[in-house]
Design an enzyme around this catalytic site. Structure first.
Site, short mmCIF file in Angstrom:
data_model
loop_
_atom_site.label_atom_id
_atom_site.label_comp_id
_atom_site.label_asym_id
_atom_site.label_seq_id
_atom_site.Cartn_x
_atom_site.Cartn_y
_atom_site.Cartn_z
N ASP A 195 -1.14 -10.37 -20.12
CA ASP A 195 -0.70 -11.57 -20.84
C ASP A 195 0.80 -11.75 -20.62
O ASP A 195 1.61 -10.96 -21.10
CB ASP A 195 -1.01 -11.40 -22.32
CG ASP A 195 -0.66 -12.64 -23.15
OD1 ASP A 195 -0.05 -13.57 -22.59
OD2 ASP A 195 -0.97 -12.64 -24.34
N HIS A 226 0.83 -1.21 0.00
CA HIS A 226 0.00 0.00 0.00
C HIS A 226 0.87 1.26 0.00
O HIS A 226 0.51 2.26 -0.63
CB HIS A 226 -0.89 0.03 1.25
CG HIS A 226 -2.13 -0.79 1.14
ND1 HIS A 226 -3.20 -0.40 0.39
CD2 HIS A 226 -2.48 -1.96 1.72
CE1 HIS A 226 -4.17 -1.31 0.50
NE2 HIS A 226 -3.75 -2.26 1.29
#
Length: 449
Positions: free
Chosen positions: A395, A155
């Protein structure tokens, strides 16, 4: 059952700069924890033909040359006040290699339950902070031949747009291409010497309301929660928007633009949670959500900025008014909160946080990794919208994912609004609520459309 087979530590392929990263106020209030996400890929000839773990390791090593802070480690800042800094020490990113007895289809609609959690590396936050990686990765192979990639990204290091930007660049490198652009890493771009027009109102950072008659939220924190993964079709979303905009259409001489899909759907979820929880009319309830301020700044933040550029926004009402008024009235509350976000309020917010003696109050984990801090559950709600993010298309060489979504990171009231993977205009709503309230919420969620 998921079995861990191997652990690899990936370091940058080339030497990276020495030194430490400066964190701005927006970074400093973020949890010392990781945002968990999961990517599923079906079986393919490309997976059979290549060594998936070697491809991920090699491409990540190259990606870390550009995103070299992700190979570093945090430490507590000498200035104190629960602040942190990051050292470019190149300790690297762990990739865990695992196998599962399940098949991809066994995960159904990919509801983020504990079975998904097994596919994302867990992090022990009681570990000394300088030993915690900024990114953790797990490649899991399924008996059907498909795989998943479970990620956790710090974070402190990145908000949603930045994390997705990193994954996109990593995937492009996996395919043998070149990254589109190097990340803009200077966090000082959010700071300015401009004279601010007004001071920041710290009341928006006050703790959320508690239930009437309860001095704190300890009892609410103890209640068991459950998760639902609900779909709203494009038609249902438009019905909600039309209901929300009905009053605007009846107003004469109005120049107000219609409520967005997010405003209408968030208002609907807010009203249904209050109804399901059975609040008394006087119960105060807050809806919290992060707003991206990248496009609010002048000069604009660089498009390839890598960091945190979110501000917490709050809409409030009492449950009686929320439920007796229209969907449009609740949408208006959300619109008013959003419209308060401008360059001046953002810079005032950052300046206010920068001058705080201690920023630890805003983290939900203490400095030893134990839960603490504000509670956004009953009677409140926290909604994160992913509707404007480029979620899909990662991908790595074996085709695009068939699902990308959050890990089981929920607490009571935590909600994600996620655009459908197939691009049909629908939303998936992942929401965690106390078990006793979920049946009534689901009923209201569909009956009140």
């Amino acid at each position: 059952m998921v079995t861990l087979r191997a652990t690899h530590v990936v370091r940058p392929a080339e030497p990276t700069p020495d030194g430490a990263m400066y964190f701005n106020a927006s970074d400093q209030i973020k949890d010392i924890s990781h945002t968990p996400t999961i990517y599923f890929y079906k079986h393919s000839a490309a997976l059979d033909a290549g060594d998936a773990i070697s491809i991920l390791k090699d491409s990540l090593s190259k990606a870390l040359v550009l995103f070299y802070p992700l190979a570093g480690r945090l430490s507590w800042s000498a200035e104190g006040g629960s602040r942190v800094e990051l050292h470019y020490n190149g300790k690297g990113v762990p990739i865990f290699e695992a196998e599962s007895e399940a098949a991809v289809e066994d995960f159904g609609d990919f509801t983020p339950t504990s079975s998904i959690q097994d596919l994302i590396p867990s992090v022990d936050y009681t570990t000394p902070i300088d030993e915690i990686p900024m990114v953790v990765v797990q490649l899991t192979r399924f008996r059907c031949g498909g795989v998943s990639i479970g990620l956790g990204i710090s974070h402190v290091m990145a908000d949603g747009p930045s994390a997705l930007y990193f994954v996109d660049q990593w995937a492009k490198i996996s395919l043998g291409g070149e990254p589109i652009s190097a990340p803009y890493l200077d966090r000082k771009v959010l700071e300015t010497d401009k004279q601010l027009d007004s001071t920041f109102d710290p009341s928006v950072l006050r703790p959320p309301p508690t239930l009437i008659g309860q001095e704190d939220n300890l009892e609410q924190r103890k209640k068991p929660i459950t998760v639902a993964f609900l779909n709203l079709s494009k038609l249902q979303i438009e019905k909600l928007r039309n209901k929300a905009n009905l009053e605007l259409q009846l107003e004469k001489n109005t120049t107000s633009r219609g409520y967005s899909r997010f405003e209408a759907v968030a208002a609907h979820i807010w009203r249904c949670t209050s109804k399901a929880r059975g609040h008394v009319s006087e119960q105060q309830t807050s809806l919290h959500f992060p707003a991206d301020f990248r496009n609010k700044m002048n000069p604009p933040i660089p498009r390839n900025f890598f960091g945190n550029a979110l501000i917490r926004v709050e809409a409030t009402d009492n449950s009686g008014n929320l439920l007796s008024s229209s969907l449009g009235a609740a949408s208006k509350k959300i619109r008013e909160a959003v419209e308060k976000v401008n360059e001046n309020t953002v810079r005032s917010y950052l300046e206010f946080l920068k001058n705080l003696p201690d920023v630890g109050r805003f983290r939900s984990l203490d400095n030893n990794g134990r839960p603490k801090g504000d509670f956004y559950g009953n009677p409140n709600l926290a909604i994160i919208s992913w509707t404007a993010l480029p979620l899909y298309g990662a991908d790595f060489g074996w085709g695009k994912e068939i699902h990308m979504g959050p890990g089981p990171m929920g607490f009571d009231g935590k909600t994600f609004i996620i655009p459908s993977h197939n691009g049909d205009g629908s939303f998936n709503i992942a929401i965690w609520l106390q078990e006793e309230h979920m049946p009534e919420f689901k009923k209201c969620f569909y009956d009140q459309i």
